[in-house]
Write an enzyme that holds these catalytic residues in place. Structure first.
Site, mmCIF file in Angstrom:
data_model
loop_
_atom_site.group_PDB
_atom_site.id
_atom_site.type_symbol
_atom_site.label_atom_id
_atom_site.label_comp_id
_atom_site.label_asym_id
_atom_site.label_seq_id
_atom_site.Cartn_x
_atom_site.Cartn_y
_atom_site.Cartn_z
ATOM 1 C CG ASN A 1 16.357 -7.123 35.145
ATOM 2 O OD1 ASN A 1 15.576 -8.048 35.372
ATOM 3 N ND2 ASN A 1 16.911 -6.397 36.109
ATOM 4 C CB ILE B 1 20.600 -6.304 28.111
ATOM 5 C CG1 ILE B 1 19.834 -6.412 26.800
ATOM 6 C CG2 ILE B 1 20.344 -7.531 28.971
ATOM 7 C CD1 ILE B 1 20.412 -7.418 25.836
ATOM 8 C CB CYS B 2 20.425 -4.405 33.619
ATOM 9 S SG CYS B 2 21.263 -4.421 35.199
ATOM 10 C CG LEU B 3 22.855 -10.793 31.747
ATOM 11 C CD1 LEU B 3 21.948 -11.334 32.838
ATOM 12 C CD2 LEU B 3 22.537 -11.474 30.426
#
Lengths: 329, 194
Positions: free
Chosen positions: B79, B87-89
């Site tokens: 991620n 960042i994939c959040l």
């Protein structure tokens, strides 16, 4: 001047004599309104006694003062020697004695008495109409005392119309009932102490000095006059909310659950903000941040649910604000 | 206009229990818009033992808009972009809430390190490796942690010693290391390029 202060200090003591206790006991819970009226009458009576003559008053309360002295000595845990220390200096000037005594007592009493006298002064500014408040001012300081007395002379019926003040006085009485547990103990001590009454004049003088100390009573003092309202409730408030005492019921309920600063902008929450509950999840924030979020996505920061679009929240908080303005003046 | 009062307070609160959480936030320069956060790699993961730096840019509307965060330290994670550090959040995007703070966001990133979501990848190559060959993924991630997330923890003398063993003269090694800010790999590159 010293004479005046003695007279003032004696009045709360006189309020706690056995006769008054008997009167108290007859008053049941359903007659509390009546009691507040009685308090006003008693204040008037006391003021008359004060005007007529100090000496009569002094004689009448000698016994009670003995009890006070002994209770002090017991409370301090330094029974006779400490008392004698004070007695031997009986020949000195009154001021010197007073200093002596306050040195003796201040380490244990001063922090609480400071706050409670503050509280009583505040209550005087807000509740001149309330009889129980004005009796508390008598322990706060002689200046406040005489001020409230004249106001009550002007019209005691007017002050009874102040329903808010009466409700407050009743609440104070309810909490005070808890402290009635102390009173029988005082009675138990009184007969044992009667031989002490044969003390000489300089000792009486010393006792008078005990009463010269015009500190506010601690709520848990055994010899605290029953006529005084219980200030415990007020002391539990933060100082800034004390001004708006009329809003006490919900303010008290929320103590401990309301953050003091807005979690979004970190600014202090004022009274309006802390009464503002925009979301059923209970997340609190200030009105500025709430408005900012409504302009944005309108979701509660706490639970991410959409705020209800009604203006109910703002309307109710506006009501609260105007209400607090009324009580403030 | 950025709410500096809140940012200041967040920095204080975060750095107060730095020993407990291991998470710190510090200003990059003298303004409070560009910050650098550090999180320790979660124990029991390939990132254990590493210290990960995260670039934080605060938008004017913070905290009503999420802070912009990306890894400054290279990290091998489904991620997190192995190239850019993006960042994939969700909480850094549509699930941001003003009630969150820099510290809670960094804590969430730390949690992301220990629980990758390969089904919603940022880096497709890493995600594919994670799903098809976990052992290889784990060893690669560990290698990247050793290589990129631990350099700053090594002592200078240790680095000098290792570069000396490669045959470089000591004074040149020291000056080069100093020039690149103590980064052993950069120093090696510069020494090799002459």
């Amino acid at each position: 001047m010293v004479y005046d202060s003695i007279a003032n200090a004696l009045i709360p003591t006189a309020a706690s004599n056995p006769k008054e206790f008997g009167k108290k006991k007859r008053v049941n819970r359903t007659a509390k309104l009546k009691q507040s009226k009685l308090d006003v009458r008693r204040e008037q009576w006391l003021s008359q006694v004060k005007n007529k003559g100090f000496k009569e008053e002094n004689k009448g309360t000698n016994r009670q003062k003995m009890v006070d002295l002994d209770m002090h000595a017991r409370n301090e845990g330094e029974n006779r020697p400490m008392v004698k220390l004070v007695i031997t200096s009986g020949g000195e000037e009154n001021d010197g004695l007073m200093n002596h005594y306050s040195d003796w007592e201040s380490p244990s009493n001063s922090p609480t008495s400071h706050t409670s006298s503050l509280a009583s002064n505040r209550s005087v500014t807000n509740f001149t109409g309330s009889s129980s408040r004005s009796s508390s001012s008598s322990s706060g300081g002689c200046g406040c005392y005489s001020g409230s007395m004249t106001e009550e002379d002007d019209g005691d019926d007017g002050c009874l119309d102040d329903w808010e003040a009466i409700a407050d006085a009743l609440a104070a009485d309810e909490t005070k009932n808890d402290h009635n547990n102390h009173e029988p103990q005082v009675h138990d001590h009184a007969p044992q102490l009667e031989p002490v009454e044969t003390m000489k004049d300089d000792q009486v003088n010393c006792n008078a000095q005990v009463n010269v100390n015009r500190r506010a009573w601690r709520p848990d003092d055994a010899f605290r006059p029953q006529g005084l309202p219980n200030l415990l409730k007020q002391n539990s408030f933060p100082m800034n909310s004390e001004r708006n005492y009329g809003c006490a019921p919900w303010g008290f309920k929320n103590v401990g659950f309301t953050p003091t600063t807005c979690p979004i902008c970190c600014e202090d929450l004022d009274l309006t903000d802390s009464s503002f509950l925009p979301c059923p999840c209970g997340y609190r924030l200030c009105l500025f941040c709430y408005k900012r979020i409504l302009e944005d996505n309108g979701r509660c920061p706490g639970c991410r649910k959409q705020y209800e679009q009604s203006e109910q929240g703002i309307a109710s908080s506006k009501m609260v604000r105007s209400y607090s303005m009324i009580t403030r003046h | 206009m950025l709410d500096f009062g809140r940012v200041q307070k967040e920095l204080q609160e975060c750095n107060r229990d730095i020993n407990l959480s291991g998470i710190s936030v510090n200003p990059k320069s003298d303004n409070l818009i560009n910050l650098i956060g550090t999180i320790p790699g979660p124990i029991g993961t390939p990132y254990e033992g590493g210290t990960f730096k995260i670039d934080i840019d605060l938008p004017d509307a913070y905290p009503f808009e999420p802070p912009k965060m990306k890894f400054a330290t290279k990290v091998w994670h489904p991620n997190i972009s192995s190239q850019s550090g993006a960042i994939c959040l969700d909480i850094l995007k549509d699930q941001w809430s003003p009630a969150l703070t820099l510290k809670t966001a960094l804590l969430s990133i730390q949690a992301l390190l220990s629980t990758p979501e390969p089904d919603d990848p940022q880096d497709a190559v890493v995600a594919k490796q994670y799903l098809t060959n976990y052992q290889l993924f784990a060893s690669t991630a560990r290698y990247w942690t050793e290589t990129y997330a631990k350099t700053s923890t090594l002592g200078v003398e240790e680095k000098v010693q290792r570069l000396l063993e490669m045959g470089f003269p000591e004074d040149l090694v020291r000056s080069t290391l100093e020039a690149v800010g103590g980064d052993e790999n950069l120093a090696l590159e510069r020494l090799c390029s002459g």
